[in-house]
Design a protein around this motif. Structure first.
Motif, PDB file in Angstrom:
ATOM      1  N   PHE A  79       3.848  -1.648   3.301  1.00 23.17           N
ATOM      2  CA  PHE A  79       3.603  -0.288   2.857  1.00 23.17           C
ATOM      3  C   PHE A  79       4.834   0.252   2.141  1.00 23.17           C
ATOM      4  O   PHE A  79       5.935  -0.217   2.376  1.00 23.17           O
ATOM      5  CB  PHE A  79       3.283   0.618   4.048  1.00 23.17           C
ATOM      6  CG  PHE A  79       2.148   0.113   4.892  1.00 23.17           C
ATOM      7  CD1 PHE A  79       0.846   0.540   4.658  1.00 23.17           C
ATOM      8  CD2 PHE A  79       2.364  -0.803   5.904  1.00 23.17           C
ATOM      9  CE1 PHE A  79      -0.203   0.056   5.414  1.00 23.17           C
ATOM     10  CE2 PHE A  79       1.331  -1.300   6.668  1.00 23.17           C
ATOM     11  CZ  PHE A  79       0.046  -0.868   6.421  1.00 23.17           C
ATOM     12  N   ILE A 134       1.795   4.959   0.816  1.00 18.79           N
ATOM     13  CA  ILE A 134       1.466   6.042   1.736  1.00 18.79           C
ATOM     14  C   ILE A 134       2.263   7.258   1.276  1.00 18.79           C
ATOM     15  O   ILE A 134       3.498   7.239   1.313  1.00 18.79           O
ATOM     16  CB  ILE A 134       1.825   5.682   3.199  1.00 18.79           C
ATOM     17  CG1 ILE A 134       1.168   4.364   3.623  1.00 18.79           C
ATOM     18  CG2 ILE A 134       1.472   6.836   4.132  1.00 18.79           C
ATOM     19  CD1 ILE A 134      -0.345   4.387   3.662  1.00 18.79           C
ATOM     20  N   GLU A 135       1.554   8.291   0.816  1.00  9.86           N
ATOM     21  CA  GLU A 135       2.237   9.454   0.241  1.00  9.86           C
ATOM     22  C   GLU A 135       2.609  10.478   1.305  1.00  9.86           C
ATOM     23  O   GLU A 135       1.836  10.743   2.232  1.00  9.86           O
ATOM     24  CB  GLU A 135       1.351  10.114  -0.808  1.00  9.86           C
ATOM     25  CG  GLU A 135       1.115   9.237  -2.014  1.00  9.86           C
ATOM     26  CD  GLU A 135       0.296   9.906  -3.094  1.00  9.86           C
ATOM     27  OE1 GLU A 135      -0.358  10.929  -2.810  1.00  9.86           O
ATOM     28  OE2 GLU A 135       0.309   9.394  -4.222  1.00  9.86           O
ATOM     29  N   LEU A 184       0.604   8.155  10.114  1.00 10.22           N
ATOM     30  CA  LEU A 184       0.053   8.539   8.815  1.00 10.22           C
ATOM     31  C   LEU A 184      -0.647   7.356   8.131  1.00 10.22           C
ATOM     32  O   LEU A 184      -1.673   7.518   7.478  1.00 10.22           O
ATOM     33  CB  LEU A 184       1.171   9.087   7.916  1.00 10.22           C
ATOM     34  CG  LEU A 184       0.762   9.667   6.574  1.00 10.22           C
ATOM     35  CD1 LEU A 184      -0.140  10.888   6.751  1.00 10.22           C
ATOM     36  CD2 LEU A 184       1.990  10.052   5.775  1.00 10.22           C
ATOM     37  N   ALA A 185      -0.098   6.165   8.318  1.00 12.40           N
ATOM     38  CA  ALA A 185      -0.667   4.954   7.712  1.00 12.40           C
ATOM     39  C   ALA A 185      -1.830   4.394   8.534  1.00 12.40           C
ATOM     40  O   ALA A 185      -2.355   3.326   8.211  1.00 12.40           O
ATOM     41  CB  ALA A 185       0.421   3.901   7.551  1.00 12.40           C
ATOM     42  N   ASN A 186      -2.234   5.106   9.590  1.00  9.40           N
ATOM     43  CA  ASN A 186      -3.325   4.690  10.476  1.00  9.40           C
ATOM     44  C   ASN A 186      -3.068   3.348  11.155  1.00  9.40           C
ATOM     45  O   ASN A 186      -3.997   2.586  11.412  1.00  9.40           O
ATOM     46  CB  ASN A 186      -4.657   4.665   9.730  1.00  9.40           C
ATOM     47  CG  ASN A 186      -5.088   6.044   9.307  1.00  9.40           C
ATOM     48  OD1 ASN A 186      -4.990   6.991  10.073  1.00  9.40           O
ATOM     49  ND2 ASN A 186      -5.538   6.167   8.073  1.00  9.40           N
ATOM     50  N   GLU A 236       0.863  -1.180   0.000  1.00  8.03           N
ATOM     51  CA  GLU A 236       0.000   0.000   0.000  1.00  8.03           C
ATOM     52  C   GLU A 236       0.903   1.235   0.000  1.00  8.03           C
ATOM     53  O   GLU A 236       1.849   1.320   0.789  1.00  8.03           O
ATOM     54  CB  GLU A 236      -0.875  -0.004   1.254  1.00  8.03           C
ATOM     55  CG  GLU A 236      -1.788   1.192   1.336  1.00  8.03           C
ATOM     56  CD  GLU A 236      -2.657   1.198   2.587  1.00  8.03           C
ATOM     57  OE1 GLU A 236      -3.184   2.276   2.902  1.00  8.03           O
ATOM     58  OE2 GLU A 236      -2.812   0.146   3.227  1.00  8.03           O
ATOM     59  N   PHE A 243       5.305   7.941  10.230  1.00 13.06           N
ATOM     60  CA  PHE A 243       4.775   7.110   9.156  1.00 13.06           C
ATOM     61  C   PHE A 243       3.701   6.163   9.677  1.00 13.06           C
ATOM     62  O   PHE A 243       2.651   5.998   9.047  1.00 13.06           O
ATOM     63  CB  PHE A 243       5.907   6.321   8.489  1.00 13.06           C
ATOM     64  CG  PHE A 243       5.426   5.463   7.353  1.00 13.06           C
ATOM     65  CD1 PHE A 243       5.290   5.992   6.080  1.00 13.06           C
ATOM     66  CD2 PHE A 243       5.102   4.140   7.556  1.00 13.06           C
ATOM     67  CE1 PHE A 243       4.818   5.202   5.032  1.00 13.06           C
ATOM     68  CE2 PHE A 243       4.636   3.345   6.525  1.00 13.06           C
ATOM     69  CZ  PHE A 243       4.496   3.891   5.258  1.00 13.06           C
TER      70      PHE A 243
END
Length: 74
Positions: free
Chosen positions: A67, A5-6, A20-22, A3, A17
């Motif tokens: 990710f 993640i920008e 941000l990636a939950n 996946e 990170f």
């Protein structure tokens, strides 16, 4: 396929990170999370929440998924 993640910066810390990636709810949870779960950065086990990640780095989180850091388009 990981996946993506920008991020809109050149680098991000592993703790930021994960948030941000939950994967975690707050940055404060990073230290505890990294002690309880194996996290691999580009195939190497790493438990440093301050580890700098750059675009295209691949992060594998045990029991969660894989990710990749992507660059957000402006």
């Amino acid at each position: 396929m990981p996946e993506i993640i920008e991020i809109d910066t050149q680098e991000i810390t592993l703790g930021q990170f994960l948030k941000l990636a939950n994967i975690i709810d707050s940055g404060g949870m990073a230290k505890i999370f990294l002690k309880e779960f194996n996290v691999y950065v580009n195939g190497e086990l790493d438990d440093r929440r301050g580890r700098k990640l750059k675009v295209n780095d691949v992060i594998e989180v045990e029991e969660v998924g894989t990710f990749q850091v992507g660059q957000a388009s402006n």
